[in-house]
Scaffold this motif. Structure first.
Motif, short mmCIF file in Angstrom:
data_model
loop_
_atom_site.label_atom_id
_atom_site.label_comp_id
_atom_site.label_asym_id
_atom_site.label_seq_id
_atom_site.Cartn_x
_atom_site.Cartn_y
_atom_site.Cartn_z
N UNK A 298 -19.41 -8.10 3.66
CA UNK A 298 -19.88 -7.51 4.55
C UNK A 298 -19.07 -6.47 4.78
N UNK A 299 -17.79 -6.55 5.16
CA UNK A 299 -16.77 -5.64 5.27
C UNK A 299 -16.50 -4.58 4.00
N UNK A 300 -17.07 -4.78 3.10
CA UNK A 300 -17.13 -3.79 1.91
C UNK A 300 -18.24 -3.06 1.86
N UNK A 301 -19.20 -3.01 2.85
CA UNK A 301 -20.17 -2.13 2.96
C UNK A 301 -20.28 -1.07 3.83
N UNK A 302 -20.81 0.10 3.64
CA UNK A 302 -20.86 1.27 4.58
C UNK A 302 -21.45 0.67 5.80
N UNK A 303 -21.30 1.58 6.99
CA UNK A 303 -21.70 1.12 8.19
C UNK A 303 -23.18 1.12 8.40
N UNK A 304 -23.88 2.19 7.61
CA UNK A 304 -25.10 2.32 7.85
C UNK A 304 -25.92 0.97 7.13
N UNK A 305 -25.31 0.65 5.84
CA UNK A 305 -25.96 -0.66 5.35
C UNK A 305 -25.73 -2.11 6.15
#
Length: 527
Positions: free
Chosen positions: A162-169
Motif C-alpha cells: 500500500x505504501x507504494x500507491x498514491x493517496x487517492x488510491x
C-alpha cells in the motif's frame, strides 16, 4: 406456509421495522469535559446519513463509541434492537459496523489484498489471526471489495504494498476494506478528502449500490455540497448535543451553517473589488518546468492580490505549489519576487526570499502535535528569538505567540496547551500563524481549509482577506471551488501539467471551472 418460511418472514419484517443502530441518552465525559450530552439517534438500513457540526462538537467521539473504539460514560447503544453498550472494535466488526477513519488506518508494508482481507479473519478469530492464514480467502475477499470500489482486481495490483500507491488510491482501498465484510453500517470519516471529482462521482455510485443492498452509510463531513449530492438525512450536532435531523437535499447551506454554529455566516464572496491591488507584479514566474510535474508555467501575483490555482489531482497544481515553496526542485524557468530574481532551491531559501508556505496536510507535514502552541508558532522564527548565548528569549516568544493567538482568534486555554488538544480549525490557524510570523511578502496556502468546519473556514477566509488588505500577495492552491470563488481575484485552471485557462473569480462559476479542468463528472447543483 412452512414454519421455516414463517420464521424467515417474521425476521425480515422485524429487521425492516427495527433500526440497525440506535443510541439512547448517550453521554461521554473526559474529566471535566462533557463531550456528548444525551445524544439520541437512529440509523436505518439502506439509508445515508451525514454527521454535521463544527470541530469539537462531538462527532468524532460519537463515531468512536459506535465503532467500539471508546466506551460511553452512560447511555445505551442498540444494534438490531439488542443492547450492545459493551462494544469493542472487534465486537463492532462482528455486529456489522465498519469504519473508514480519516487517517485510513492502513498498514503501509502490507499488500492491498492483505489490508482488505485480513479483517475478516481477525473477526473470525475474535481479534486473533487464524493460523495458518487463509491466503486464498484473503485474495477472494479483496477481489470482491475491489470490484465494488472500481479498483483493479488482478494479482499484480493486489500484491502491491500500500505504501507504494498514491493517496487517492489508498483512500479507495480503505473504503474497499470497509465494504468487504458486507456490513450493516459503514462509517466514513471525510471520505473524499484525497479524491478527484471523477473519484467522488464513482464513490457516490458505490454508495448507491451499498444502499440498494441494504447497507446504512454514515458520513462525517464538512463538504455540504457533496452531502447534498449523496442525499439522505443530516444529523446536526453542536457543543456535544443533537440539534436537529434534516433532509440535506432540501436545506440550504446558510441554514445548515446556522444550525451547526448558532450564528449566521458569510456565504457569498469574501473578496470584494480591491483598490489596494498594485498594477506592478509582486511575483513573476516565467516558463517554470519540473520534469513530469508541470511544464512552461508563467504567472504573476500582485501585492494585495489573491490568486487561486486549481486542477485535477494529476494536473500539476500540487507539484507547482511544492516548487514555489522550495520543496521540489525545478528544471528550468525563473522566479522573481519584488522585481528581483530569486532561487528557491530549498524551503529555507524560499523563506529567506519572503515566501511562506502552509502545506495541505497539517498533521503530517505541518504541526508538532504534542508540542505547545508557543513552540509550534515560533518554530519558523526561532533564530530571531535567540539571545546572546543562543537561548530563546521566552518573553519575546510568549509575546509573539499571544499576539498571533489574539490576531487569528485561536481558541485555546493558553499558549502552553498542546496543539493536539485543539480542534482542526484552530490547529490550522496555528499553522498559518507560524508562517505569518515570518512577515512574508507572499503567502502560499495549499488546501487551507481541508478537514475544517464552516465556522473555522469563515475565520480562515477572514485571515486571508486581512493579509491581502495589508498588501501581501496570496496564492491558494485548492480543489474546493467554492473556496476559490469566495476568496480570489483570479483563478488559474491547470490541466495536463500546464496552465489551461485563467478566469476573473467574480465572473465564473463552478460549472465553467470544472469544464476547464477537463472534469466530466456530474457537479452538485449544476444544470
Amino acid at each position: 406456509m412452512s414454519s421455516a418460511t414463517a420464521k424467515t418472514n417474521t425476521a425480515l419484517r422485524r429487521s425492516q421495522a427495527v433500526p440497525f443502530l440506535e443510541t439512547h441518552d448517550l453521554h461521554k465525559r473526559y474529566g471535566g469535559v462533557h463531550a456528548l450530552k444525551g445524544v439520541n439517534l437512529k440509523i436505518e438500513r439502506g439509508r445515508s446519513y451525514h454527521l454535521l457540526g463544527e470541530n469539537g462538537c462531538g462527532k468524532s467521539t460519537l463515531i468512536k463509541i459506535i465503532s467500539g473504539a471508546q466506551r460511553q460514560s452512560s447511555g445505551q447503544v442498540l444494534i438490531d434492537g439488542h443492547e450492545r453498550s459493551d462494544l469493542d472494535p472487534i465486537g463492532a466488526l462482528e455486529a456489522g459496523i465498519e469504519t473508514v477513519y480519516q487517517d485510513l488506518s492502513l498498514l503501509p508494508n502490507l499488500t492491498v489484498a492483505e489490508n482488505i482481507g485480513l479483517t475478516e479473519q481477525l473477526v473470525e478469530g475474535h481479534g486473533r489471526l487464524v493460523r495458518p492464514l487463509k491466503v486464498g480467502r484473503v485474495r477472494e475477499t479483496a477481489r470482491r471489495a475491489l470490484e465494488v470500489v472500481g479498483l483493479p482486481d488482478d494479482r499484480a495490483f493486489m500484491s502491491t504494498p500500500v505504501e507504494l500507491l498514491p493517496i487517492a488510491t489508498r483512500q479507495l482501498i480503505a473504503i474497499a476494506r470497509g465494504v468487504a465484510g458486507r456490513a450493516g453500517l459503514v462509517i466514513m470519516d471525510e471520505p473524499t478528502t484525497a479524491l478527484t471529482r471523477r473519484e467522488v462521482s464513482h464513490l457516490i455510485s458505490v454508495i448507491r449500490r451499498l444502499q440498494d443492498e441494504g447497507t446504512a452509510l454514515l458520513f462525517v463531513t464538512h463538504k455540504l455540497d457533496e452531502a447534498r449530492e449523496i442525499g439522505g438525512r443530516g444529523i446536526v450536532m453542536r457543543d456535544g448535543e443533537f440539534i436537529e435531523e434534516i433532509d440535506v437535499t432540501e436545506t440550504d447551506n446558510a441554514e445548515i451553517s446556522y444550525l451547526m454554529t448558532g450564528r449566521r455566516l458569510e456565504l457569498g464572496r469574501y473578496r470584494a473589488a480591491r483598490s489596494n491591488v498594485d498594477a506592478a507584479p509582486l511575483l513573476e514566474v516565467e516558463r517554470l518546468t519540473r520534469g513530469k510535474g508541470f511544464e512552461d508555467v508563467s504567472l504573476t501575483v500582485a501585492r494585495g492580490e489573491v490568486l487561486g490555482i486549481t486542477g485535477l489531482l494529476d494536473s500539476g497544481r500540487r507539484e507547482l505549489a511544492l516548487a514555489l515553496a522550495g520543496i521540489a526542485a525545478t528544471d528550468r524557468g525563473t522566479i522573481k519576487l519584488g522585481g528581483e530574481r530569486i532561487n528557491v532551491s530549498s524551503p529555507a531559501a524560499a523563506i529567506d526570499a519572503g515566501i511562506a508556505y502552509v502545506p495541505e496536510d497539517r498533521l503530517t507535514e505541518g504541526l508538532f502535535l504534542e508540542k505547545p502552541i508557543r513552540d509550534n508558532i515560533i518554530m519558523s522564527v526561532i533564530d530571531r528569538l535567540r539571545g546572546r548565548f543562543g537561548l530563546v528569549d521566552r518573553r519575546q516568544a510568549n509575546e509573539l505567540t499571544e499576539r498571533t493567538v489574539e490576531d487569528l482568534k485561536i481558541v485555546a486555554p493558553d499558549i502552553s496547551a498542546s496543539v493536539s488538544s485543539l480542534s482542526g480549525g484552530n490547529q490550522q490557524r496555528v499553522l498559518i500563524g507560524r508562517w505569518l510570523a515570518t512577515d512574508p511578502k507572499l503567502l502560499i496556502l495549499n488546501g487551507p481549509t481541508v478537514g475544517v468546519d464552516v465556522g473555522s473556514k469563515d475565520a480562515i477566509f477572514r485571515i486571508i482577506q486581512d493579509q491581502a488588505e495589508q498588501g501581501m500577495g496570496v496564492i491558494i492552491f485548492s480543489d474546493d471551488l467554492p473556496e476559490l470563488l469566495q476568496n480570489c481575484d483570479r483563478i488559474i485552471v491547470m490541466r495536463d501539467r500546464r496552465i489551461a485557462e485563467t478566469f476573473p473569480a467574480d465572473k465564473v462559476d463552478e460549472k465553467a471551472l470544472y469544464a476547464a479542468m477537463g472534469a466530466t463528472a456530474r457537479i452538485a447543483g449544476a444544470a
